[in-house]
Scaffold this motif. Structure first.
Motif, PDB file in Angstrom:
ATOM      1  N   PRO A 273       0.796  -1.208   0.000  1.00  0.00           N
ATOM      2  CA  PRO A 273       0.000   0.000   0.000  1.00  0.00           C
ATOM      3  C   PRO A 273       0.832   1.263   0.000  1.00  0.00           C
ATOM      4  O   PRO A 273       0.342   2.314  -0.352  1.00  0.00           O
ATOM      5  N   ASP A 274       2.070   1.155   0.368  1.00  0.00           N
ATOM      6  CA  ASP A 274       2.885   2.358   0.432  1.00  0.00           C
ATOM      7  C   ASP A 274       4.070   2.312  -0.519  1.00  0.00           C
ATOM      8  O   ASP A 274       5.072   2.981  -0.305  1.00  0.00           O
ATOM      9  N   ASP A 275       3.946   1.513  -1.588  1.00  0.00           N
ATOM     10  CA  ASP A 275       5.047   1.420  -2.548  1.00  0.00           C
ATOM     11  C   ASP A 275       5.143   2.711  -3.342  1.00  0.00           C
ATOM     12  O   ASP A 275       4.365   2.966  -4.238  1.00  0.00           O
ATOM     13  N   ARG A 276       6.099   3.528  -3.027  1.00  0.00           N
ATOM     14  CA  ARG A 276       6.276   4.761  -3.786  1.00  0.00           C
ATOM     15  C   ARG A 276       7.748   4.962  -4.131  1.00  0.00           C
ATOM     16  O   ARG A 276       8.243   6.069  -4.250  1.00  0.00           O
ATOM     17  N   GLY A 277       8.445   3.834  -4.267  1.00  0.00           N
ATOM     18  CA  GLY A 277       9.866   3.935  -4.603  1.00  0.00           C
ATOM     19  C   GLY A 277      10.715   3.422  -3.468  1.00  0.00           C
ATOM     20  O   GLY A 277      10.285   3.266  -2.344  1.00  0.00           O
ATOM     21  N   GLY A 278      11.974   3.147  -3.801  1.00  0.00           N
ATOM     22  CA  GLY A 278      12.897   2.705  -2.779  1.00  0.00           C
ATOM     23  C   GLY A 278      12.659   1.284  -2.339  1.00  0.00           C
ATOM     24  O   GLY A 278      12.522   1.010  -1.180  1.00  0.00           O
ATOM     25  N   GLY A 279      12.592   0.364  -3.265  1.00  0.00           N
ATOM     26  CA  GLY A 279      12.357  -1.030  -2.918  1.00  0.00           C
ATOM     27  C   GLY A 279      11.522  -1.678  -3.978  1.00  0.00           C
ATOM     28  O   GLY A 279      10.895  -1.028  -4.780  1.00  0.00           O
ATOM     29  N   THR A 280      11.509  -2.985  -3.971  1.00  0.00           N
ATOM     30  CA  THR A 280      10.732  -3.691  -4.963  1.00  0.00           C
ATOM     31  C   THR A 280       9.327  -3.846  -4.483  1.00  0.00           C
ATOM     32  O   THR A 280       9.066  -4.310  -3.401  1.00  0.00           O
ATOM     33  N   GLY A 281       8.401  -3.477  -5.315  1.00  0.00           N
ATOM     34  CA  GLY A 281       6.996  -3.558  -4.952  1.00  0.00           C
ATOM     35  C   GLY A 281       6.288  -4.622  -5.698  1.00  0.00           C
ATOM     36  O   GLY A 281       5.139  -4.457  -6.049  1.00  0.00           O
TER      37      GLY A 281
ATOM     38  N   THR B  53     -11.207  -9.244  -5.643  1.00  0.00           N
ATOM     39  CA  THR B  53      -9.782  -9.252  -5.956  1.00  0.00           C
ATOM     40  C   THR B  53      -9.394  -8.056  -6.808  1.00  0.00           C
ATOM     41  O   THR B  53      -8.391  -7.390  -6.544  1.00  0.00           O
ATOM     42  N   ASN B  54     -10.188  -7.767  -7.838  1.00  0.00           N
ATOM     43  CA  ASN B  54      -9.842  -6.668  -8.743  1.00  0.00           C
ATOM     44  C   ASN B  54      -9.820  -5.328  -8.019  1.00  0.00           C
ATOM     45  O   ASN B  54      -8.893  -4.526  -8.183  1.00  0.00           O
ATOM     46  N   GLY B  55     -10.858  -5.058  -7.239  1.00  0.00           N
ATOM     47  CA  GLY B  55     -10.899  -3.801  -6.498  1.00  0.00           C
ATOM     48  C   GLY B  55      -9.759  -3.684  -5.511  1.00  0.00           C
ATOM     49  O   GLY B  55      -9.167  -2.612  -5.348  1.00  0.00           O
ATOM     50  N   ALA B  56      -9.431  -4.800  -4.837  1.00  0.00           N
ATOM     51  CA  ALA B  56      -8.329  -4.784  -3.874  1.00  0.00           C
ATOM     52  C   ALA B  56      -6.991  -4.541  -4.566  1.00  0.00           C
ATOM     53  O   ALA B  56      -6.109  -3.864  -4.026  1.00  0.00           O
ATOM     54  N   LEU B  57      -6.824  -5.084  -5.783  1.00  0.00           N
ATOM     55  CA  LEU B  57      -5.583  -4.860  -6.536  1.00  0.00           C
ATOM     56  C   LEU B  57      -5.404  -3.385  -6.888  1.00  0.00           C
ATOM     57  O   LEU B  57      -4.309  -2.834  -6.794  1.00  0.00           O
ATOM     58  N   VAL B  58      -6.483  -2.742  -7.312  1.00  0.00           N
ATOM     59  CA  VAL B  58      -6.417  -1.314  -7.638  1.00  0.00           C
ATOM     60  C   VAL B  58      -6.104  -0.508  -6.389  1.00  0.00           C
ATOM     61  O   VAL B  58      -5.259   0.401  -6.407  1.00  0.00           O
ATOM     62  N   LEU B  59      -6.769  -0.826  -5.298  1.00  0.00           N
ATOM     63  CA  LEU B  59      -6.514  -0.115  -4.041  1.00  0.00           C
ATOM     64  C   LEU B  59      -5.069  -0.280  -3.607  1.00  0.00           C
ATOM     65  O   LEU B  59      -4.401   0.678  -3.197  1.00  0.00           O
ATOM     66  N   ALA B  60      -4.536  -1.487  -3.712  1.00  0.00           N
ATOM     67  CA  ALA B  60      -3.178  -1.764  -3.244  1.00  0.00           C
ATOM     68  C   ALA B  60      -2.123  -1.054  -4.064  1.00  0.00           C
ATOM     69  O   ALA B  60      -1.061  -0.694  -3.553  1.00  0.00           O
ATOM     70  N   ASN B  61      -2.390  -0.853  -5.349  1.00  0.00           N
ATOM     71  CA  ASN B  61      -1.370  -0.305  -6.235  1.00  0.00           C
ATOM     72  C   ASN B  61      -1.510   1.189  -6.514  1.00  0.00           C
ATOM     73  O   ASN B  61      -0.725   1.746  -7.282  1.00  0.00           O
ATOM     74  N   ALA B  62      -2.483   1.843  -5.885  1.00  0.00           N
ATOM     75  CA  ALA B  62      -2.631   3.291  -6.051  1.00  0.00           C
ATOM     76  C   ALA B  62      -1.421   3.999  -5.451  1.00  0.00           C
ATOM     77  O   ALA B  62      -0.936   3.617  -4.395  1.00  0.00           O
ATOM     78  N   GLN B  63      -0.948   5.029  -6.135  1.00  0.00           N
ATOM     79  CA  GLN B  63       0.249   5.756  -5.695  1.00  0.00           C
ATOM     80  C   GLN B  63      -0.095   7.205  -5.372  1.00  0.00           C
ATOM     81  O   GLN B  63      -0.955   7.810  -6.004  1.00  0.00           O
ATOM     82  N   ASP B  64       0.605   7.732  -4.358  1.00  0.00           N
ATOM     83  CA  ASP B  64       0.459   9.138  -3.970  1.00  0.00           C
ATOM     84  C   ASP B  64      -0.986   9.512  -3.670  1.00  0.00           C
ATOM     85  O   ASP B  64      -1.470  10.565  -4.072  1.00  0.00           O
ATOM     86  N   VAL B  65      -1.686   8.622  -2.978  1.00  0.00           N
ATOM     87  CA  VAL B  65      -3.068   8.904  -2.587  1.00  0.00           C
ATOM     88  C   VAL B  65      -3.236   8.570  -1.113  1.00  0.00           C
ATOM     89  O   VAL B  65      -2.461   7.806  -0.539  1.00  0.00           O
ATOM     90  N   ASP B  66      -4.253   9.158  -0.509  1.00  0.00           N
ATOM     91  CA  ASP B  66      -4.656   8.794   0.845  1.00  0.00           C
ATOM     92  C   ASP B  66      -5.423   7.477   0.723  1.00  0.00           C
ATOM     93  O   ASP B  66      -6.509   7.439   0.159  1.00  0.00           O
ATOM     94  N   LYS B  67      -4.857   6.387   1.250  1.00  0.00           N
ATOM     95  CA  LYS B  67      -5.452   5.071   1.058  1.00  0.00           C
ATOM     96  C   LYS B  67      -6.864   4.979   1.623  1.00  0.00           C
ATOM     97  O   LYS B  67      -7.749   4.364   1.019  1.00  0.00           O
ATOM     98  N   ASP B  68      -7.080   5.568   2.787  1.00  0.00           N
ATOM     99  CA  ASP B  68      -8.414   5.518   3.387  1.00  0.00           C
ATOM    100  C   ASP B  68      -9.429   6.251   2.520  1.00  0.00           C
ATOM    101  O   ASP B  68     -10.543   5.766   2.293  1.00  0.00           O
ATOM    102  N   ARG B  69      -9.029   7.404   2.033  1.00  0.00           N
ATOM    103  CA  ARG B  69      -9.939   8.181   1.176  1.00  0.00           C
ATOM    104  C   ARG B  69     -10.189   7.463  -0.138  1.00  0.00           C
ATOM    105  O   ARG B  69     -11.326   7.408  -0.634  1.00  0.00           O
ATOM    106  N   PHE B  70      -9.140   6.875  -0.705  1.00  0.00           N
ATOM    107  CA  PHE B  70      -9.285   6.168  -1.968  1.00  0.00           C
ATOM    108  C   PHE B  70     -10.158   4.923  -1.777  1.00  0.00           C
ATOM    109  O   PHE B  70     -10.984   4.592  -2.634  1.00  0.00           O
ATOM    110  N   TYR B  71     -10.007   4.247  -0.636  1.00  0.00           N
ATOM    111  CA  TYR B  71     -10.852   3.093  -0.328  1.00  0.00           C
ATOM    112  C   TYR B  71     -12.322   3.510  -0.291  1.00  0.00           C
ATOM    113  O   TYR B  71     -13.195   2.820  -0.851  1.00  0.00           O
ATOM    114  N   LYS B  72     -12.604   4.636   0.335  1.00  0.00           N
ATOM    115  CA  LYS B  72     -13.988   5.105   0.412  1.00  0.00           C
ATOM    116  C   LYS B  72     -14.519   5.486  -0.968  1.00  0.00           C
ATOM    117  O   LYS B  72     -15.709   5.287  -1.261  1.00  0.00           O
ATOM    118  N   GLN B  73     -13.652   6.026  -1.816  1.00  0.00           N
ATOM    119  CA  GLN B  73     -14.072   6.357  -3.178  1.00  0.00           C
ATOM    120  C   GLN B  73     -14.441   5.092  -3.955  1.00  0.00           C
ATOM    121  O   GLN B  73     -15.470   5.061  -4.642  1.00  0.00           O
TER     122      GLN B  73
END
Length: 457
Positions: free
Chosen positions: A235-243, A411-431
């Motif tokens: 959920p927090d893959d934004r660089g600096g490591g393999t995601g 599964t599909n929705g969870a994959l999109v949520l997990a791979n979203a970048q530079d977003v507030d995860k809680d807010r994006f989950y609610k969206q």
């Protein structure tokens, strides 16, 4: 208690347990088929095994084995890179490229979650880098996967068409395929207009693509009903490591042309051969796919030695178990019992609408592939009566049971949520949750209105 009621209660318990606990629904279904089938319905184990969907299982194994090889040798990379270049730097075209690439992957046999796992990290990286609404991009990927998911050689398509033909109902694989494609395409158009697509028109940048964005494992598919979380990458893959599939170093790089290998050429030829042999010559898709996959593996045996482990065994178990239990339902008379009860309502249009909502609501929390089989099986007595067009109802049920995969609990929705970048995860989950609620509430009704009502009039 009558066997009909016992088997129906068993089905409800299976869905409830699979929704609450991370247990494969197929394993639960096999267990229920054995216990309920022998103790309540009076079947022997040989009787139950007679309902095992061997042809469909072979198809699932063959197609996912072939797709694993295509991913391992970079053919999927090749297809995605080629499609991205078609964008030509036009930002507004990127969501559509992702829609159609994902649709192509599922159309040629990729499981919907596998296709989303491959494309979502790329798509959401573009969204973060070029100011595209991540909800727009993520939903375009999912609707693309569902749009292509009912081709005659896809997993959904083979499942639906096999059940329809086995039940002796009017069959129209092309109608099912095009119905799903154009319905999801229409939703994509609305999403593009509502979620900021018009603001992207006219913008142009240098096209970039993540170098290592496509190493999601096609055969490892998380079960539906799982809580949202990092299915691919983190959920927090934004660089600096393999995601994982989220991208090698989290940064984008200019697309560097890479030579096409012999393996990739052979794989493209193999995919085309599968389509021709299955569609034109009507050969069994399972035998054709596994034969082509085996031939391809022989050209690079060392590289593809682990491809068998990438076969989606969890999905094979899921579908085999659920359809085996559906057989027990049929033998117990539960399908006829429910069909007669629904037909007793006396209004064919209302019956079809209720079935669409049953498929849509349950599928938002459970497996779409399993729900399609159950929904169509429940509709069989009603459709055999001939009071309403069977093809339209089948298309509506297929669409209603799959468009809700935008849910963050799928599964599909969870994959999109997990791979979203530079977003507030809680807010994006609610969206995502808010959008999926709209789809569940309106989608089945629209599918019914588009595909069923015209056939009634």
């Amino acid at each position: 208690m009558s066997p009909e009621i016992v088997t129906i209660i068993g089905l409800i318990v299976i869905f409830a347990i699979a929704t609450v606990l991370p247990i494969n629904m197929g394993a639960l279904a096999f267990t229920a088929a054995f216990i309920i089938g022998t103790l309540s319905v009076g079947l022997t184990t040989d009787d139950i095994l007679a309902g095992f969907p061997a042809e469909l299982v072979l198809t699932l194994i063959g197609v996912t084995y072939l797709f694993a090889i295509a991913q391992n040798n970079g053919t999927v990379d090749l297809l995605v890179r080629g499609a991205v270049r078609l964008v030509g730097g036009h930002v507004a075209a990127i969501p559509w490229i992702m829609f159609f690439v994902t649709a192509l992957l599922t159309a040629i046999g990729a499981l919907s979650p596998a296709a989303v796992a491959i494309i979502a990290p790329i798509a959401l990286t573009f969204a973060a880098r070029h100011g595209i609404n991540p909800l727009l991009m993520g939903m375009m990927v999912i609707h693309g996967a569902q749009g292509g998911g009912f081709s005659p050689i896809s997993i959904y398509g083979v499942t639906v068409n096999t059940i329809v033909e086995d039940e002796g109902l009017p069959s129209s694989p092309i109608a099912v395929m095009l119905g799903s494609l154009f319905f999801n395409l229409a939703i994509a158009v609305v999403l593009f207009l509502v979620l900021g697509g018009r603001q992207l028109l006219g913008r142009k940048v240098a096209v970039e693509v993540p170098q290592e964005a496509e190493h999601a494992e096609a055969g490892v598919v998380r079960g539906h009903g799982a809580a949202p979380g990092p299915a691919v990458g983190g959920p927090d893959d934004r660089g600096g490591g393999t995601g994982g599939a989220g991208g090698g170093d989290g940064e984008t790089h200019p697309d560097r042309p890479q030579p096409v290998t012999l393996d990739q050429i052979l794989t493209l030829v193999g995919l085309a051969a599968v389509a021709v042999l299955a569609l034109v010559f009507d050969l069994d898709i399972g035998f054709v796919a596994i034969s082509v996959a085996t031939v391809l593996a022989m050209f690079a045996a060392a590289r593809h030695k682990n491809a068998v482990s990438q076969i989606s065994w969890s999905t094979v178990l899921l579908i085999a178990g659920v359809l085996s239990y559906v057989f027990v339902l049929q033998e117990a008379g539960a399908i006829d019992y429910v069909g007669e009860a629904v037909i007793g309502l006396g209004v064919p249009l209302l019956i079809a609408l209720l079935l669409c909502y049953i498929g849509g609501i349950v599928s938002a929390f459970a497996s779409s592939t399993a729900i399609i089989g159950v929904a169509i099986a429940l509709a069989v007595p009603f459709l055999q009566e001939g009071s309403i067009g069977a093809v339209g109802v089948i298309v509506a049920l297929s669409v209603s049971s799959t468009i809700v995969d935008v849910s963050p609990f799928s599964t599909n929705g969870a994959l999109v949520l997990a791979n979203a970048q530079d977003v507030d995860k809680d807010r994006f989950y609610k969206q995502i949750l808010g959008y999926s609620a709209i789809v569940v509430a309106v989608g089945p009704f629209l599918a019914w209105l588009v595909f069923v009502v015209p056939g009634w009039l």
